[in-house]
Design an enzyme around this catalytic site. Sequence first.
Site, PDB file in Angstrom:
ATOM      1  N   HIS A   1       1.194  -0.861  -0.075  1.00  0.00           N
ATOM      2  CA  HIS A   1       0.310   0.339  -0.199  1.00  0.00           C
ATOM      3  C   HIS A   1       0.635   1.064   0.087  1.00  0.00           C
ATOM      4  CE1 HIS A   1       0.783  -0.464   3.872  1.00  0.00           C
ATOM      5  NE2 HIS A   1       0.563   0.513   4.371  1.00  0.00           N
TER       6      HIS A   1
ATOM      7  N   ASP B   1       5.841   4.672   5.282  1.00  0.00           N
ATOM      8  CA  ASP B   1       6.777   3.795   5.382  1.00  0.00           C
ATOM      9  C   ASP B   1       7.032   2.166   5.069  1.00  0.00           C
ATOM     10  OD1 ASP B   1       4.031   4.275   6.319  1.00  0.00           O
ATOM     11  OD2 ASP B   1       5.633   2.757   8.449  1.00  0.00           O
ATOM     12  N   HIS B   2       6.316   2.351   4.351  1.00  0.00           N
ATOM     13  CA  HIS B   2       6.717   1.073   2.799  1.00  0.00           C
ATOM     14  C   HIS B   2       6.987   1.301   1.835  1.00  0.00           C
ATOM     15  CE1 HIS B   2       3.557  -1.282   5.263  1.00  0.00           C
ATOM     16  NE2 HIS B   2       3.495  -0.146   6.377  1.00  0.00           N
TER      17      HIS B   2
ATOM     18  N   HIS C   1      -7.651  -0.462   6.033  1.00  0.00           N
ATOM     19  CA  HIS C   1      -6.240   0.253   6.020  1.00  0.00           C
ATOM     20  C   HIS C   1      -6.246   1.449   5.634  1.00  0.00           C
ATOM     21  CE1 HIS C   1      -2.191   1.617   8.542  1.00  0.00           C
ATOM     22  NE2 HIS C   1      -1.991   0.993   7.288  1.00  0.00           N
TER      23      HIS C   1
ATOM     24  N   ASP D   1       0.024  -4.090   6.171  1.00  0.00           N
ATOM     25  CA  ASP D   1      -0.731  -3.546   7.006  1.00  0.00           C
ATOM     26  C   ASP D   1      -2.525  -3.850   7.970  1.00  0.00           C
ATOM     27  OD1 ASP D   1       1.368  -2.577   7.981  1.00  0.00           O
ATOM     28  OD2 ASP D   1       0.764  -0.282   8.172  1.00  0.00           O
TER      29      ASP D   1
ATOM     30  N   HIS E   1       4.505  -4.965  10.672  1.00  0.00           N
ATOM     31  CA  HIS E   1       5.620  -4.278  12.488  1.00  0.00           C
ATOM     32  C   HIS E   1       5.025  -5.149  13.038  1.00  0.00           C
ATOM     33  CE1 HIS E   1       4.405  -0.007  10.476  1.00  0.00           C
ATOM     34  NE2 HIS E   1       3.503  -0.358  10.055  1.00  0.00           N
TER      35      HIS E   1
END
Length: 260
Positions: A55, A59-60, A111, A133, A171
């Site tokens: 996605h 941070d991805h 999400h 996530d 995570h």
Amino acid sequence: MLHIQAIPAFQDNYIWLLSEEHTGHCLVVDPGDADAVETALARLNLTLSGILVTHHHWDHTNGIEALTKNRNIPVYGPDNIEISGITQPLNDAQTLTVLNTRFRILKTPGHTLDHIAYFAHPDQDDPILLCGDTLFSGGCGRLFEGTAEQLHESLNKLCSLPKNTRVYCAHEYTLANLAFARTVEPGNRSIEEYRNRVIQLRKENRPSLPSSIELELAINPFMRTDQHSVITAVREHAPQAVLSGDAEIFGALRQWKDHF
């Protein structure tokens, strides 16, 4: 055989590195930090041959540009123009073969609206789920863009996968999630047994992941919204709410966790 290992990044992210024995080629999943990936590649003497993205959150994705600057490699991910660098946009039920492994794309909104997961069943090995996530061990992602109904449906899709599926989340949230799970189901012994195992793993600075679908069905309240114990706990926590269906139970549970 496909080998999967974690590259820790930021405070609690895992960039999953998938490598093929004897070839030296690898992929990374959700590379938010290019430096962490480059360090791992040098240490393991591996050649990066592709990137998988679940996605659009920074941070991805923030490492994509640096990792592809001097490499002519494919970047697979959601069909979303917000993600710079995607060369192979993917949609629900599509398949792709990388590292001699065939992955099926599962659309898992909630999400975020663009969220996808990657599912594979390698020969002579347990199935694999790279879920970003959407699903965490003991929990699930927050509702940043989608609805409770969407995320509930996405998790139901994952519930139907083979129970021995190895679950690679993005995570290290497991202990925090289990603190909430214990509150929802204080009588669930599986949660307590799992928590003790995770405490030991984290003391040794080892990831709590991968989990499994079987384990999540036993300990994750967001995968157990059809269970009487979870339904009762949610109704007692929100006695004024009108909770007539599974999705509404799920939504109330997610709101409870948001403020836990």
